[in-house]
Design a protein around this motif. Structure first.
Motif, PDB file in Angstrom:
ATOM      1  N   UNK A 266       0.803  -1.209   0.000  1.00  0.00           N
ATOM      2  CA  UNK A 266       0.000   0.000   0.000  1.00  0.00           C
ATOM      3  C   UNK A 266       0.837   1.261   0.000  1.00  0.00           C
ATOM      4  N   UNK A 267       2.172   1.134  -0.079  1.00  0.00           N
ATOM      5  CA  UNK A 267       3.042   2.288  -0.112  1.00  0.00           C
ATOM      6  C   UNK A 267       3.001   2.932  -1.497  1.00  0.00           C
ATOM      7  N   UNK A 268       3.433   4.168  -1.560  1.00  0.00           N
ATOM      8  CA  UNK A 268       3.443   4.925  -2.813  1.00  0.00           C
ATOM      9  C   UNK A 268       4.860   5.382  -3.146  1.00  0.00           C
ATOM     10  N   UNK A 269       5.254   5.166  -4.406  1.00  0.00           N
ATOM     11  CA  UNK A 269       6.496   5.737  -4.927  1.00  0.00           C
ATOM     12  C   UNK A 269       6.126   7.013  -5.679  1.00  0.00           C
ATOM     13  N   UNK A 270       6.738   8.119  -5.280  1.00  0.00           N
ATOM     14  CA  UNK A 270       6.459   9.418  -5.908  1.00  0.00           C
ATOM     15  C   UNK A 270       7.744   9.895  -6.581  1.00  0.00           C
ATOM     16  N   UNK A 271       7.644  10.207  -7.905  1.00  0.00           N
ATOM     17  CA  UNK A 271       8.785  10.726  -8.664  1.00  0.00           C
ATOM     18  C   UNK A 271       8.463  12.153  -9.081  1.00  0.00           C
ATOM     19  N   UNK A 272       9.352  13.067  -8.771  1.00  0.00           N
ATOM     20  CA  UNK A 272       9.182  14.479  -9.088  1.00  0.00           C
ATOM     21  C   UNK A 272      10.172  14.878 -10.179  1.00  0.00           C
ATOM     22  N   UNK A 273       9.646  15.454 -11.266  1.00  0.00           N
ATOM     23  CA  UNK A 273      10.468  15.903 -12.391  1.00  0.00           C
ATOM     24  C   UNK A 273      10.221  17.386 -12.615  1.00  0.00           C
ATOM     25  N   UNK A 274      11.272  18.184 -12.816  1.00  0.00           N
ATOM     26  CA  UNK A 274      11.067  19.624 -13.021  1.00  0.00           C
ATOM     27  C   UNK A 274      10.181  19.910 -14.226  1.00  0.00           C
ATOM     28  N   UNK A 275       9.200  20.785 -14.005  1.00  0.00           N
ATOM     29  CA  UNK A 275       8.316  21.173 -15.108  1.00  0.00           C
ATOM     30  C   UNK A 275       9.083  21.976 -16.150  1.00  0.00           C
ATOM     31  N   UNK A 276      10.110  22.685 -15.742  1.00  0.00           N
ATOM     32  CA  UNK A 276      10.826  23.583 -16.656  1.00  0.00           C
ATOM     33  C   UNK A 276      11.596  22.839 -17.729  1.00  0.00           C
ATOM     34  N   UNK A 277      11.814  21.527 -17.553  1.00  0.00           N
ATOM     35  CA  UNK A 277      12.648  20.832 -18.537  1.00  0.00           C
ATOM     36  C   UNK A 277      11.977  20.803 -19.910  1.00  0.00           C
ATOM     37  N   UNK A 278      10.641  20.706 -19.947  1.00  0.00           N
ATOM     38  CA  UNK A 278       9.946  20.655 -21.233  1.00  0.00           C
ATOM     39  C   UNK A 278      10.085  21.962 -21.994  1.00  0.00           C
ATOM     40  N   UNK A 279       9.956  23.078 -21.281  1.00  0.00           N
ATOM     41  CA  UNK A 279      10.098  24.362 -21.971  1.00  0.00           C
ATOM     42  C   UNK A 279      11.538  24.586 -22.404  1.00  0.00           C
ATOM     43  N   UNK A 280      12.501  24.071 -21.639  1.00  0.00           N
ATOM     44  CA  UNK A 280      13.895  24.194 -22.062  1.00  0.00           C
ATOM     45  C   UNK A 280      14.135  23.413 -23.339  1.00  0.00           C
ATOM     46  N   UNK A 281      13.570  22.209 -23.438  1.00  0.00           N
ATOM     47  CA  UNK A 281      13.738  21.403 -24.647  1.00  0.00           C
ATOM     48  C   UNK A 281      13.089  22.077 -25.846  1.00  0.00           C
ATOM     49  N   UNK A 282      11.890  22.651 -25.634  1.00  0.00           N
ATOM     50  CA  UNK A 282      11.203  23.306 -26.743  1.00  0.00           C
ATOM     51  C   UNK A 282      11.953  24.553 -27.184  1.00  0.00           C
ATOM     52  N   UNK A 283      12.586  25.255 -26.240  1.00  0.00           N
ATOM     53  CA  UNK A 283      13.370  26.433 -26.614  1.00  0.00           C
ATOM     54  C   UNK A 283      14.545  26.051 -27.493  1.00  0.00           C
ATOM     55  N   UNK A 284      15.221  24.974 -27.111  1.00  0.00           N
ATOM     56  CA  UNK A 284      16.330  24.495 -27.952  1.00  0.00           C
ATOM     57  C   UNK A 284      15.825  24.051 -29.312  1.00  0.00           C
ATOM     58  N   UNK A 285      14.695  23.342 -29.319  1.00  0.00           N
ATOM     59  CA  UNK A 285      14.126  22.890 -30.584  1.00  0.00           C
ATOM     60  C   UNK A 285      13.755  24.061 -31.473  1.00  0.00           C
ATOM     61  N   UNK A 286      13.149  25.108 -30.885  1.00  0.00           N
ATOM     62  CA  UNK A 286      12.767  26.285 -31.671  1.00  0.00           C
ATOM     63  C   UNK A 286      13.996  26.932 -32.302  1.00  0.00           C
TER      64      UNK A 286
END
Length: 598
Positions: A266-286
């Motif tokens: 019944x335990x939970x594994x929680x993984x936290x990923x920075x939201x900013x990484x997606x916008x950083x990738x899109x900026x490089x892609x642009x």
């Protein structure tokens, strides 16, 4: 600069239109592709990031399951140990375990515990909750809540993960029932395991991506208490991690939260990923897309300028060459264009076409005349009166001596030469029956020369014998079948001459077959090319000198488009078939008799 622009726009040239058209098309294509690629790749990056995070969570859950299974295996080893089983059997019989027995039991369990990391302590209790080890007098119902004991009883021997130890907050408790194997697996007590929190560290799980070390992982129980985490968490933040929110605000920024629940604990594994990484990738892609479009436009500008010159220069050279050429047979072009080069090309081409038509007609007439001359020259090589008188004298001399077979051969030769050497213009056209009789005379003569090595058959539909045909079209094919077919065999061979109605209405098909060595595809290809070029294919010193090439030329000359010419089918070791199809009407109904035109 102004003069250069004025000169550039003065005339509407082909090079200018190619350059501007290509540049406009490429700019549109690059822009459309850039927008499309940016949209598709951005979606792909987001999808891949989400899949990677889910994969990381699945890997962490798999690692947790492995750790839990190891603890379950460890407790199974404890409760199935012979010493442990004997101790619980003694207690089940109502005989209290002595102090020395409890010491021995503790030593055995400690020896098993030595091979398992993360175990702080193992406790054994009897069915009435008395502790057997460690060597104290604590009761199980005072050690853990009774609700936990009921959960273990309901699990029927399975390991149950309880919660954090009420006495030691840095320890996780797990408990299972002890079953006596020699007494039908009856219940006889409990085993309680204290596992240190550090045992559940999941840091060695490979993270989905590298985001500057800001991707976190935490393991929490159902009450929101942190079992293990690789980052500091306040109580408020820990409670928010178990909420249904997709994004969580921590002290150092916004994070995307992905949760996985363990069905065993019944335990939970929680993984936290920075939201900013997606916008950083899109900026490089642009940036990459914009730079690619700009660089592509510059490169294509240079390539188009060079290519437009390469395309227009040959056309200009062609115009110069066509102005000096006045031969060939082509149709005029009436297409007009807004481009100066194309208009000039059309004008020069049409001037050349008018001259080519006149020249082509002259060449056609000369070729017909040359073909007739070659045939008549062959016919005139032997004085017919001298030849026929001589053959007649041979015939009578052989008759007087009783040489009937040789006399028949002489008669066949006489008929063969009379057929070939005829000087009458009207004899250019004969019937298929006449051609077959001539071929039969030739085969009779060749039979005398080759003896039993040659056999032959003539198969013909009688109505077809009356179909008109140019003289000497069939005999050269028979000669070719003997020279290149039967004579190439060591054993006897056969030539078959077959005349029948073709599948096309109003046409007849003539086939000459031999069972000689045949030809491969490469040899047939060379022979077809020789007939297309009009070059003689016969070997020097053999045959009449006409051969397949001359037959092909005469078919095209007399029948034009009404015939496909000679077709050759052959395979190595399986013989050769040479055939042609002619219309039943003289000249196919498209050309007049050449003798009449002569």
């Amino acid at each position: 600069m102004g003069m250069l622009v004025k000169k550039w726009t003065a005339r509407n040239t082909l090079r200018k239109q190619i350059f501007l058209g290509f540049m406009l098309a490429m700019v549109i294509v690059l822009s459309a592709v850039g927008v499309f690629v940016y949209h598709q790749v951005s979606n792909m990056l987001l999808d891949n990031a989400e899949r990677h995070i889910q994969q990381t969570a699945a890997q962490a859950m798999g690692k947790l399951e492995v750790l839990l299974n190891q603890v379950s295996t460890f407790t199974t080893q404890v409760v199935t140990n012979a010493v442990v089983q004997d101790a619980f059997e003694q207690e089940a019989d109502g005989r209290r375990l002595s102090f020395e027995g409890r010491q021995t039991l503790q030593q055995v369990v400690r020896s098993i515990e030595a091979y398992m990391s993360g175990v702080r302590s193992v406790e054994l209790y009897t069915e009435d909750y008395r502790r057997l080890m460690p060597l104290t007098d604590d009761q199980l119902d005072s050690r853990v809540p009774k609700a936990w004991i009921r959960r273990v009883d309901e699990a029927k021997g399975q390991l149950v993960w309880l919660d954090l130890d009420p006495r030691y907050p840095d320890v996780v408790l797990a408990m299972r029932r002890v079953r006596l194997m020699d007494r039908s697996f009856s219940y006889s007590g409990y085993v309680l395991v204290q596992m240190e929190k550090r045992y559940f560290q999941l840091k060695d799980v490979e993270m989905a991506g590298d985001y500057g070390g800001r991707e976190y992982m935490a393991l929490m129980n159902e009450q929101g208490q942190v079992i293990t985490a690789d980052f500091p968490l306040s109580d408020d933040e820990a409670r928010r991690l178990l909420s249904e929110q997709e994004t969580i605000s921590l002290a150092d920024g916004e994070y995307l939260a992905v949760r996985q629940r363990s069905p065993a604990t019944g335990w939970n594994i929680v993984i936290l990923t920075p939201v900013a990484y997606s916008t950083e990738s899109l900026s490089v892609l642009r940036t990459v897309v914009i730079v690619s479009v700009v660089v592509g436009t510059v490169i294509f500008f240079i390539v188009t300028y060079i290519l437009s010159g390469m395309i227009s220069r040959p056309i200009l050279d062609l115009i110069k060459a066509m102005r000096t050429a006045r031969f060939g047979a082509l149709r005029q072009i009436s297409v007009s264009s807004s481009m100066m080069e194309i208009n000039e090309l059309n004008y020069t081409y049409n001037e050349m076409v008018r001259s080519l038509k006149e020249l082509n007609e002259k060449v056609y007439q000369k070729e017909i005349l040359q073909s007739r001359t070659e045939l008549k020259a062959l016919q005139a090589q032997i004085n017919p009166h001298f030849l026929f008188n001589t053959l007649e004298a041979f015939y009578w001399a052989l008759e007087d001596k009783g040489e009937e077979e040789l006399a028949k051969i002489v008669v066949a030769m006489s008929g063969l030469f009379r057929y070939v050497i005829s000087r009458k213009d009207e004899d250019v056209w004969v019937t298929i029956g006449d051609e077959l009789d001539h071929a039969e005379r030739y085969l009779t003569i060749m039979k005398m020369r080759m003896m039993d090595k040659l056999s032959w058959q003539i198969e013909v539909d009688e109505p077809i014998r009356r179909v008109p045909i140019p003289k000497l079209l069939i005999q050269p094919l028979v000669e070719n079948a003997i020279l290149h077919g039967v004579e190439q065999r060591l054993e006897p061979g056969t030539v078959i001459l077959r005349v029948k109605a073709d599948q096309r209405p109003g046409c007849s098909r003539i086939e000459v077959l031999d069972d000689g060595p045949g030809m491969d595809e490469e040899a047939i290809k060379r022979l077809d090319e020789a007939m297309d070029r009009g070059a003689l294919s016969d070997q020097p010193g053999k045959g009449t000198g006409m051969g397949l090439v001359n037959v092909e030329r005469r078919l095209k000359l007399y029948y034009g488009s009404s015939t496909d010419g000679l077709t050759i089918q052959s395979q190595p070791g399986k013989g050769t078939k040479v055939a042609f199809v002619i219309p039943n009407q003289r000249g196919g109904g498209t050309d007049e008799d050449d003798s009449d035109r002569g």
